[in-house]
Write a protein that holds these residues in place. Structure first.
Motif, PDB file in Angstrom:
ATOM      1  N   ALA A 230     -15.140  -8.135 -55.152  1.00 29.04           N
ATOM      2  CA  ALA A 230     -14.316  -8.727 -56.203  1.00 29.04           C
ATOM      3  C   ALA A 230     -12.844  -8.371 -56.066  1.00 29.04           C
ATOM      4  O   ALA A 230     -11.966  -9.194 -56.345  1.00 29.04           O
ATOM      5  N   LEU A 231     -12.559  -7.158 -55.609  1.00 30.22           N
ATOM      6  CA  LEU A 231     -11.187  -6.652 -55.628  1.00 30.22           C
ATOM      7  C   LEU A 231     -10.452  -6.757 -54.298  1.00 30.22           C
ATOM      8  O   LEU A 231      -9.214  -6.774 -54.277  1.00 30.22           O
ATOM      9  N   PHE A 232     -11.174  -6.816 -53.196  1.00 29.56           N
ATOM     10  CA  PHE A 232     -10.522  -6.775 -51.886  1.00 29.56           C
ATOM     11  C   PHE A 232     -10.969  -7.960 -51.026  1.00 29.56           C
ATOM     12  O   PHE A 232     -11.877  -7.848 -50.196  1.00 29.56           O
ATOM     13  N   PRO A 233     -10.327  -9.117 -51.206  1.00 28.82           N
ATOM     14  CA  PRO A 233     -10.719 -10.320 -50.456  1.00 28.82           C
ATOM     15  C   PRO A 233     -10.678 -10.141 -48.949  1.00 28.82           C
ATOM     16  O   PRO A 233     -11.403 -10.835 -48.213  1.00 28.82           O
ATOM     17  N   GLU A 234      -9.856  -9.201 -48.461  1.00 29.08           N
ATOM     18  CA  GLU A 234      -9.753  -9.015 -47.011  1.00 29.08           C
ATOM     19  C   GLU A 234     -11.033  -8.485 -46.390  1.00 29.08           C
ATOM     20  O   GLU A 234     -11.176  -8.470 -45.150  1.00 29.08           O
ATOM     21  N   LEU A 235     -11.999  -8.050 -47.206  1.00 30.82           N
ATOM     22  CA  LEU A 235     -13.286  -7.612 -46.663  1.00 30.82           C
ATOM     23  C   LEU A 235     -13.976  -8.737 -45.917  1.00 30.82           C
ATOM     24  O   LEU A 235     -14.847  -8.493 -45.070  1.00 30.82           O
ATOM     25  N   PHE A 236     -13.584  -9.983 -46.201  1.00 32.63           N
ATOM     26  CA  PHE A 236     -14.194 -11.141 -45.546  1.00 32.63           C
ATOM     27  C   PHE A 236     -13.421 -11.588 -44.305  1.00 32.63           C
ATOM     28  O   PHE A 236     -13.777 -12.581 -43.673  1.00 32.63           O
ATOM     29  N   SER A 237     -12.377 -10.877 -43.963  1.00 29.38           N
ATOM     30  CA  SER A 237     -11.587 -11.244 -42.790  1.00 29.38           C
ATOM     31  C   SER A 237     -12.173 -10.617 -41.527  1.00 29.38           C
ATOM     32  O   SER A 237     -13.115  -9.807 -41.591  1.00 29.38           O
ATOM     33  N   GLU A 299     -18.752 -11.366 -62.729  1.00 26.47           N
ATOM     34  CA  GLU A 299     -18.466 -10.636 -63.969  1.00 26.47           C
ATOM     35  C   GLU A 299     -17.222  -9.775 -63.817  1.00 26.47           C
ATOM     36  O   GLU A 299     -16.370  -9.728 -64.718  1.00 26.47           O
ATOM     37  N   ILE A 300     -17.094  -9.095 -62.679  1.00 27.13           N
ATOM     38  CA  ILE A 300     -15.927  -8.236 -62.447  1.00 27.13           C
ATOM     39  C   ILE A 300     -14.656  -9.076 -62.400  1.00 27.13           C
ATOM     40  O   ILE A 300     -13.650  -8.756 -63.047  1.00 27.13           O
ATOM     41  N   VAL A 301     -14.694 -10.149 -61.627  1.00 23.37           N
ATOM     42  CA  VAL A 301     -13.507 -11.006 -61.494  1.00 23.37           C
ATOM     43  C   VAL A 301     -13.089 -11.580 -62.843  1.00 23.37           C
ATOM     44  O   VAL A 301     -11.898 -11.634 -63.175  1.00 23.37           O
ATOM     45  N   MET A 302     -14.046 -11.959 -63.645  1.00 23.04           N
ATOM     46  CA  MET A 302     -13.741 -12.647 -64.899  1.00 23.04           C
ATOM     47  C   MET A 302     -13.342 -11.703 -66.031  1.00 23.04           C
ATOM     48  O   MET A 302     -12.643 -12.117 -66.958  1.00 23.04           O
ATOM     49  N   THR A 303     -13.754 -10.447 -65.970  1.00 25.42           N
ATOM     50  CA  THR A 303     -13.531  -9.569 -67.123  1.00 25.42           C
ATOM     51  C   THR A 303     -12.525  -8.449 -66.886  1.00 25.42           C
ATOM     52  O   THR A 303     -12.002  -7.892 -67.848  1.00 25.42           O
ATOM     53  N   ILE A 304     -12.249  -8.127 -65.647  1.00 22.40           N
ATOM     54  CA  ILE A 304     -11.332  -7.017 -65.391  1.00 22.40           C
ATOM     55  C   ILE A 304      -9.915  -7.421 -65.785  1.00 22.40           C
ATOM     56  O   ILE A 304      -9.572  -8.617 -65.793  1.00 22.40           O
ATOM     57  N   ASP A 305      -9.088  -6.434 -66.141  1.00 21.40           N
ATOM     58  CA  ASP A 305      -7.743  -6.764 -66.610  1.00 21.40           C
ATOM     59  C   ASP A 305      -6.879  -7.318 -65.483  1.00 21.40           C
ATOM     60  O   ASP A 305      -7.060  -6.982 -64.303  1.00 21.40           O
ATOM     61  N   GLY A 306      -5.937  -8.166 -65.848  1.00 20.35           N
ATOM     62  CA  GLY A 306      -5.079  -8.825 -64.870  1.00 20.35           C
ATOM     63  C   GLY A 306      -4.232  -7.877 -64.056  1.00 20.35           C
ATOM     64  O   GLY A 306      -3.920  -8.151 -62.896  1.00 20.35           O
ATOM     65  N   GLN A 307      -3.850  -6.753 -64.653  1.00 15.58           N
ATOM     66  CA  GLN A 307      -3.034  -5.773 -63.930  1.00 15.58           C
ATOM     67  C   GLN A 307      -3.783  -5.227 -62.719  1.00 15.58           C
ATOM     68  O   GLN A 307      -3.206  -5.051 -61.648  1.00 15.58           O
ATOM     69  N   THR A 308      -5.072  -4.970 -62.886  1.00 14.01           N
ATOM     70  CA  THR A 308      -5.870  -4.470 -61.773  1.00 14.01           C
ATOM     71  C   THR A 308      -5.980  -5.513 -60.677  1.00 14.01           C
ATOM     72  O   THR A 308      -5.835  -5.205 -59.492  1.00 14.01           O
ATOM     73  N   TYR A 326      -9.321 -18.887 -58.052  1.00 11.84           N
ATOM     74  CA  TYR A 326      -8.261 -18.124 -57.384  1.00 11.84           C
ATOM     75  C   TYR A 326      -8.872 -17.143 -56.383  1.00 11.84           C
ATOM     76  O   TYR A 326      -8.409 -17.011 -55.258  1.00 11.84           O
ATOM     77  N   TRP A 327      -9.932 -16.449 -56.800  1.00 12.44           N
ATOM     78  CA  TRP A 327     -10.606 -15.495 -55.914  1.00 12.44           C
ATOM     79  C   TRP A 327     -11.187 -16.200 -54.696  1.00 12.44           C
ATOM     80  O   TRP A 327     -11.054 -15.727 -53.566  1.00 12.44           O
ATOM     81  N   ILE A 328     -11.828 -17.348 -54.918  1.00  6.53           N
ATOM     82  CA  ILE A 328     -12.415 -18.107 -53.805  1.00  6.53           C
ATOM     83  C   ILE A 328     -11.336 -18.496 -52.802  1.00  6.53           C
ATOM     84  O   ILE A 328     -11.531 -18.397 -51.581  1.00  6.53           O
ATOM     85  N   ALA A 329     -10.180 -18.921 -53.295  1.00  8.48           N
ATOM     86  CA  ALA A 329      -9.080 -19.292 -52.397  1.00  8.48           C
ATOM     87  C   ALA A 329      -8.600 -18.090 -51.583  1.00  8.48           C
ATOM     88  O   ALA A 329      -8.296 -18.210 -50.389  1.00  8.48           O
TER      89      ALA A 329
END
Length: 362
Positions: A230-237, A299-308, A326-329
Motif C-alpha cells: 500500500a505504501l511503497f509502489p516501487e515494490l512492483f518495479s 483498506e490501508i490505502v483508503m483509510t490512512i491519513d493523507g500525510q502518510t 491513484y495508487w494503481i497508477a
C-alpha cells in the motif's frame, strides 16, 4: 512557557562577565595544570562559579550567581536571567554531545545561556561562547541532542541550516518538529530517520526491541507485506533498489530487520492467474501475494491519513479523491517494464470479488 522580560543587566554585560571568567580560568590553568587535569564537568562547576564570582565583583552580577542542582539546564544561573552551561572533555578536541533539543529541564526565566567548555587535556584550555552559536548539528542518543563545536564558524549553526533561530525553536510546543522536517528534507536514497516514528508511520510507537523478519508470525508478515504494497509502489518495479525504503521503514516503524527482503516477495517462482475473465500467465509471485491481501491493501490505502501517503508515495499536492485509482497508477508506473498490462490487471483485481488461481483455489 513563561518568558522573562527582565533586561538588566544587559546581554553585553553578561558576555563581558563570561569572557572575564574564562580568562581567569585560563590563567589559573597555566599555573595549576595537574589540578585541572583531574577535574570533570561536575567538579568544574564550583570552579566556574568561583571564577564568575570573582569576575562579578563591582558589577550588577555580584551576589547573584548560583549553582543549580538536580540535573537542570543550565548548570549556573546569574541574575536569574542568564546562565552558564559547563562542559568538558578529556580529549584534545572542542566538540561533544550537548543537551536535549527539547530542553525539558531548562530553568524557568533563564533567557540567555553561554557555554564554558573545558578541554582538560594538555594544555588545559577553556573557551566560552553563546550557547546557540556553537550548536553545529543534532545527534540522537535516547532523544535528539545538540552537538557542540566551540570552533564553529559564524553562519554554520544547525539553526542556520534549518532556517529557524534558537529562540524560535526552543519556544515551540514541540521543538522536535523542525528537526524532523529538516532531516527528512536532506535524506538521500537508502536513508531513513530510524529514531523517529513520524509521518510515514502506520502504527504507534516504534517497539523497544528489534526482531528479525524470520521470527515474525505468519499473520505479522502478511500484515507488513500488505502495508508495504500500500505504501511503497516501487515494490512492483524491477529496480535493484526497490526494497530499500520498505526495509528502512520496517526498522524505523516496526523494529523489524531482514537480511534479505527479496525472499518474502520473490521466493516461489511465477504464477498463472485469472481475474475478471482474463488469464494472466507467468506473473511474479508478488502479484499473487497482492491478490491474497487485496482487501487489507485497499483498506490501508483508503483509510490512512493523507500525510502518510504523501510521505511514502513521494508525491506533492496529490489528488486523493480516488485513492485506489491513484495508487494503481503509481504501481503501474513503477512496474512499466512488466510484459503485461499491470494497470488493467490491478483494475480488474480490485473490481473483482471472486478471484481465483487457474487451479481453482481461492
Amino acid at each position: 512557557m513563561i518568558i522573562s522580560t527582565n533586561r538588566e543587566p544587559s546581554l553585553e554585560e553578561f558576555e563581558t562577565l563570561c569572557n572575564t571568567m574564562c580568562k581567569y580560568m585560563n590563567d589559573k590553568a597555566k599555573a595549576e595544570l595537574e589540578y585541572y587535569l583531574s577535574k570533570g564537568a561536575q567538579k568544574l562547576e564550583p570552579e566556574v562559579k568561583l571564577a564568575l564570582d570573582i569576575a562579578a565583583k563591582g558589577t550588577k552580577f555580584e551576589n547573584t550567581i548560583e549553582i543549580i542542582s538536580g540535573q537542570r539546564f543550565p548548570d549556573i544561573v546569574a541574575a536569574k536571567y542568564y546562565g552558564v552551561e559547563v562542559k568538558s572533555t578529556k580529549d584534545d578536541k572542542w566538540t561533544m554531545i550537548g543537551g536535549s533539543v527539547a530542553e525539558g529541564t531548562r530553568v524557568e526565566d533563564v533567557e540567555h545561556i553561554f557555554i564554558l567548555f573545558g578541554k582538560l587535556h594538555k594544555p588545559v584550555e577553556f573557551k566560552t561562547r553563546r550557547y546557540e552559536d556553537c550548536l553545529c548539528d543534532i545527534a540522537v542518543t535516547h532523544s535528539p541532542r545538540y552537538k557542540i563545536d566551540m570552533e564553529l564558524k559564524q553562519g554554520d549553526t544547525i539553526f542556520d541550516k534549518m532556517g529557524i533561530t534558537y529562540d524560535e525553536m526552543r519556544k515551540l510546543d514541540n521543538p522536535i518538529d523542525p528537526v524532523v522536517k529538516y532531516f527528512r528534507s536532506i535524506l538521500k536514497p537508502g536513508e531513513s530517520l530510524w529514531w523517529v516514528n513520524g509521518e510515514d508511520a502506520t502504527a504507534g510507537e516504534t517497539p523497544a526491541k528489534i526482531r528479525m523478519w524470520k521470527t515474525l508470525s505468519k499473520s505479522e508478515r502478511e500484515e507488513l507485506i500488505a502495508q508495504g504494497f500500500a505504501l511503497f509502489p516501487e515494490l512492483f518495479s524491477n529496480s535493484p533498489n526497490k526494497y530499500e525504503r520498505f526495509t528502512l521503514w520496517l526498522v524505523a516503524n516496526h523494529g523489524v530487520v531482514s537480511s534479505s527482503m527479496r525472499d518474502p516477495f520473490s521466493a516461489g517462482g511465477q504464477i498463472d492467474f485469472e481475474v475478471n475473465g482474463r488469464l494472466y500467465q507467468h506473473l511474479p509471485k508478488k502479484y499473487g501475494q497482492l491478490a491474497a491481501s487485496k482487501d487489507r491493501v485497499e483498506e490501508i490505502v483508503m483509510t490512512i491519513d493523507g500525510q502518510t501517503l504523501t510521505a511514502t508515495w513521494h508525491v506533492v499536492n496529490a489528488d486523493f479523491q480516488n485513492r485506489m485509482k491513484y495508487w494503481i497508477a503509481l504501481v503501474a508506473k513503477s512496474a512499466e517494464t512488466e510484459n503485461f498490462d499491470v494497470e488493467q490487471f490491478l483494475e480488474d483485481l480490485f473490481a473483482e470479488s471472486n478471484m481465483h488461481n487457474i487451479d481453482g483455489s481461492e
